[in-house]
Write a protein that holds these residues in place. Structure first.
Motif, PDB file in Angstrom:
ATOM      1  N   GLU A 126       0.832  -1.209   0.000  1.00  0.00           N
ATOM      2  CA  GLU A 126       0.000   0.000   0.000  1.00  0.00           C
ATOM      3  C   GLU A 126       0.868   1.262   0.000  1.00  0.00           C
ATOM      4  O   GLU A 126       0.614   2.213  -0.724  1.00  0.00           O
ATOM      5  CB  GLU A 126      -0.939   0.001   1.207  1.00  0.00           C
ATOM      6  N   GLY A 129       2.352   1.707  -3.435  1.00  0.00           N
ATOM      7  CA  GLY A 129       1.358   2.237  -4.374  1.00  0.00           C
ATOM      8  C   GLY A 129       1.157   3.729  -4.206  1.00  0.00           C
ATOM      9  O   GLY A 129       1.072   4.483  -5.176  1.00  0.00           O
ATOM     10  N   PHE A 130       1.096   4.163  -2.974  1.00  0.00           N
ATOM     11  CA  PHE A 130       0.902   5.591  -2.710  1.00  0.00           C
ATOM     12  C   PHE A 130       2.085   6.414  -3.192  1.00  0.00           C
ATOM     13  O   PHE A 130       1.926   7.391  -3.927  1.00  0.00           O
ATOM     14  CB  PHE A 130       0.675   5.824  -1.214  1.00  0.00           C
ATOM     15  N   ILE A 133       3.225   5.475  -7.217  1.00  0.00           N
ATOM     16  CA  ILE A 133       2.239   5.798  -8.251  1.00  0.00           C
ATOM     17  C   ILE A 133       1.541   7.119  -7.920  1.00  0.00           C
ATOM     18  O   ILE A 133       1.616   8.086  -8.668  1.00  0.00           O
ATOM     19  CB  ILE A 133       1.199   4.667  -8.400  1.00  0.00           C
ATOM     20  N   GLY A 134       0.851   7.139  -6.775  1.00  0.00           N
ATOM     21  CA  GLY A 134       0.048   8.309  -6.423  1.00  0.00           C
ATOM     22  C   GLY A 134       0.832   9.601  -6.342  1.00  0.00           C
ATOM     23  O   GLY A 134       0.453  10.618  -6.938  1.00  0.00           O
ATOM     24  N   GLN A 137       2.165  10.767  -9.755  1.00  0.00           N
ATOM     25  CA  GLN A 137       1.099  11.402 -10.534  1.00  0.00           C
ATOM     26  C   GLN A 137       0.791  12.800 -10.001  1.00  0.00           C
ATOM     27  O   GLN A 137       0.566  13.727 -10.770  1.00  0.00           O
ATOM     28  CB  GLN A 137      -0.172  10.538 -10.513  1.00  0.00           C
ATOM     29  N   ARG A 138       0.807  12.934  -8.692  1.00  0.00           N
ATOM     30  CA  ARG A 138       0.567  14.249  -8.073  1.00  0.00           C
ATOM     31  C   ARG A 138       1.629  15.244  -8.509  1.00  0.00           C
ATOM     32  O   ARG A 138       1.340  16.390  -8.841  1.00  0.00           O
ATOM     33  CB  ARG A 138       0.561  14.090  -6.536  1.00  0.00           C
ATOM     34  N   ALA A 143      -2.466  15.635  -9.977  1.00  0.00           N
ATOM     35  CA  ALA A 143      -3.641  14.816  -9.715  1.00  0.00           C
ATOM     36  C   ALA A 143      -3.171  13.604  -8.920  1.00  0.00           C
ATOM     37  O   ALA A 143      -2.051  13.149  -9.068  1.00  0.00           O
ATOM     38  CB  ALA A 143      -4.283  14.370 -11.024  1.00  0.00           C
ATOM     39  N   ILE A 144      -4.027  13.078  -8.078  1.00  0.00           N
ATOM     40  CA  ILE A 144      -3.631  11.932  -7.255  1.00  0.00           C
ATOM     41  C   ILE A 144      -4.777  10.947  -7.125  1.00  0.00           C
ATOM     42  O   ILE A 144      -5.942  11.332  -7.048  1.00  0.00           O
ATOM     43  CB  ILE A 144      -3.138  12.391  -5.860  1.00  0.00           C
ATOM     44  N   ILE A 145      -4.398   9.696  -7.121  1.00  0.00           N
ATOM     45  CA  ILE A 145      -5.351   8.631  -6.816  1.00  0.00           C
ATOM     46  C   ILE A 145      -5.442   8.578  -5.287  1.00  0.00           C
ATOM     47  O   ILE A 145      -4.431   8.528  -4.604  1.00  0.00           O
ATOM     48  CB  ILE A 145      -4.837   7.282  -7.366  1.00  0.00           C
ATOM     49  N   VAL A 146      -6.628   8.574  -4.762  1.00  0.00           N
ATOM     50  CA  VAL A 146      -6.797   8.537  -3.309  1.00  0.00           C
ATOM     51  C   VAL A 146      -6.614   7.111  -2.835  1.00  0.00           C
ATOM     52  O   VAL A 146      -7.230   6.180  -3.336  1.00  0.00           O
ATOM     53  CB  VAL A 146      -8.183   9.087  -2.909  1.00  0.00           C
ATOM     54  N   HIS A 147      -5.758   6.943  -1.841  1.00  0.00           N
ATOM     55  CA  HIS A 147      -5.535   5.618  -1.247  1.00  0.00           C
ATOM     56  C   HIS A 147      -6.264   5.541   0.065  1.00  0.00           C
ATOM     57  O   HIS A 147      -6.213   6.412   0.869  1.00  0.00           O
ATOM     58  CB  HIS A 147      -4.030   5.410  -0.995  1.00  0.00           C
TER      59      HIS A 147
END
Length: 147
Positions: A126, A129-130, A133-134, A137-138, A143-147
């Motif tokens: 986890e 991934g944050f 990836i997250g 991207q931020r 932009a960010i995928i919310v974990h």
């Protein structure tokens, strides 16, 4: 775990740094005294603080650590006990601050002990991934995928 992190910090490829190690809300000397002794063994760059009854969780501990940080410190790095610290971490990070618009850098984080248990393995996945990836991207696309 903390001793591993302190050892890694002691191997940093950087000419001038100090390490302020703070243990908070750990009243039993059996847990904090070995860390204090290890900091002494690592030398004068390493300051140990045993802070009891700290309010404010991590922010409260950071406030106390900042009070004991060298007044001429230009860069403050914060490392948790379970982080993997590579020898070139600080050397790679510091040049980002040459840009006067930069006041804070969120460095990639790698966690240790993923093989300790299934829970640690999943937690490390986890975290990866944050951060891998997250946060990329931020940084690149705001932009960010919310974990």
């Amino acid at each position: 775990m903390l001793k591993q992190t302190l050892d890694a910090v002691s191997r940093l490829d950087y000419p001038n740094f100090e390490c302020v190690c703070i243990i908070n809300n750990t009243p039993d000397p059996e847990f904090w005294r070995p860390i204090q002794d290890h900091c002494r063994q690592l030398g004068e760059r390493f300051k140990f603080i045993n802070a009891e009854k700290v309010q404010g969780f991590k922010a409260g501990a950071l406030r106390i650590a900042m009070e004991r940080t060298a007044v001429d410190a230009e860069i403050i790095g914060i490392i948790d006990a379970d982080y993997v610290v590579h020898p070139d971490w600080l050397k790679d990070l510091v040049p980002a601050f040459a840009d006067p618009r930069v006041g804070l850098v969120q460095a990639p984080q790698e966690h240790r002990d993923g093989d300790r248990s299934l829970m640690h393995y999943i937690m490390n996945g986890e975290y990866a991934g944050f951060f891998d990836i997250g946060m990329v991207q931020r940084n690149e696309f705001n932009a960010i995928i919310v974990h």
